[in-house]
Design a protein around this motif. Sequence first.
Motif, short mmCIF file in Angstrom:
data_model
loop_
_atom_site.label_atom_id
_atom_site.label_comp_id
_atom_site.label_asym_id
_atom_site.label_seq_id
_atom_site.Cartn_x
_atom_site.Cartn_y
_atom_site.Cartn_z
N LEU A 1 24.60 25.01 62.74
CA LEU A 1 24.33 26.19 63.61
C LEU A 1 23.02 26.25 64.26
O LEU A 1 22.10 25.74 63.74
CB LEU A 1 24.52 27.39 62.56
CG LEU A 1 25.84 27.55 61.95
CD1 LEU A 1 25.62 28.83 60.89
CD2 LEU A 1 27.09 27.62 62.46
N TYR B 1 33.45 35.57 64.39
CA TYR B 1 31.83 35.64 64.15
C TYR B 1 31.28 36.84 64.59
O TYR B 1 31.66 37.26 65.98
CB TYR B 1 31.48 34.44 64.88
CG TYR B 1 31.84 33.33 64.22
CD1 TYR B 1 33.01 32.67 64.51
CD2 TYR B 1 31.04 32.58 63.35
CE1 TYR B 1 33.37 31.35 63.90
CE2 TYR B 1 31.31 31.26 62.79
CZ TYR B 1 32.63 30.85 63.10
OH TYR B 1 32.94 29.65 62.27
N ASP C 1 36.09 25.80 61.04
CA ASP C 1 35.11 26.83 61.67
C ASP C 1 36.00 28.01 62.29
O ASP C 1 35.25 29.01 62.53
CB ASP C 1 34.37 26.13 62.76
CG ASP C 1 33.44 25.16 62.27
OD1 ASP C 1 33.01 24.24 62.82
OD2 ASP C 1 32.91 25.39 60.94
N LEU D 1 25.59 33.99 57.48
CA LEU D 1 25.28 32.64 58.05
C LEU D 1 23.80 32.40 58.47
O LEU D 1 23.26 31.40 57.84
CB LEU D 1 25.91 32.35 59.55
CG LEU D 1 27.84 32.27 59.61
CD1 LEU D 1 28.18 32.36 60.83
CD2 LEU D 1 27.94 31.28 58.72
N TYR E 1 27.29 36.62 61.16
CA TYR E 1 28.20 36.61 60.10
C TYR E 1 29.48 36.02 60.40
O TYR E 1 29.87 36.03 61.54
CB TYR E 1 28.61 38.05 59.44
CG TYR E 1 27.36 38.60 58.62
CD1 TYR E 1 26.39 39.23 59.43
CD2 TYR E 1 27.40 38.51 57.07
CE1 TYR E 1 25.45 39.73 58.62
CE2 TYR E 1 26.34 39.27 56.51
CZ TYR E 1 25.43 39.91 57.21
OH TYR E 1 24.48 40.27 56.61
N ARG E 2 30.16 35.32 59.45
CA ARG E 2 31.53 34.72 59.75
C ARG E 2 32.53 35.63 58.99
O ARG E 2 32.39 35.81 57.72
CB ARG E 2 31.59 33.03 59.44
CG ARG E 2 32.98 32.52 59.80
CD ARG E 2 32.71 30.98 59.24
NE ARG E 2 33.27 31.08 57.66
CZ ARG E 2 32.41 30.42 56.88
NH1 ARG E 2 31.21 29.69 57.48
NH2 ARG E 2 32.60 30.47 55.68
#
Lengths: 115, 114
Positions: free
Chosen positions: B61, B87, B83, B46, B35-36
């Motif tokens: 990714l 994370y 970005d 993600l 996940y972000r």
Amino acid sequence: DTAVSQTPKYLVTQMGNDKSIKCEQNLGHDTMYWYKQDSKKFLKIMFSYNNKELIINETVPNRFSPKSPDKAHLNLHINSLELGDSAVYFCASSRLPGGAGYEQYFGPGTRLTVT
Amino acid sequence: SQQGEEDPQALSIQEGENATMNCSYKTSINNLQWYRQNSGRGLVHLILIRSNEREKHSGRLRVTLDTSKKSSSLLITASRAADTASYFCATDGLNNNAGNMLTFGGGTRLMVKP
């Protein structure tokens, strides 16, 4: 359209007060969650509900009481707030529970500050 | 204790470089998710990799999973300033008391400088 929404976004209150955070999802998911994220960004699950029934309760003080009036809502009520309750609380939902692996959708978070 | 632990805790790179984040976990899993989280926002899913998969791609990714080492890595290629985020890896364990209880690591804070 917001998928998972929480209100309020910010909550500042004094020790000993009782407060509620509301969560709604419009994704048609069966499972909803509450997470607590501390100041070091560690995210820990508190509760999970599936179809309005509690399925996970992770050693959370009983001052915290989740309530799910229907599948789309999971509210969090906190009694007798303490300084240590200050954190960001996230609501999330997923299609189903279970090990099949469904991604979770998170709300924007509620930053709770207890003074 | 945290099931997943990310390494490094913080990473700073220049735009265009690749970023690699690692995650280690302790118990057997059904799947592992990344996940972000942008600053002040909720987590965004993600990618999910199942325990019988070794590698998965999604756009820029690339995720790998080594169940023998109980570790996963997330590679972001050709990074962009957008970005910049934290994370998190999250494991969906086999021995959960009630299924789909994701256990999150502490996260890697990635900064991509323009």
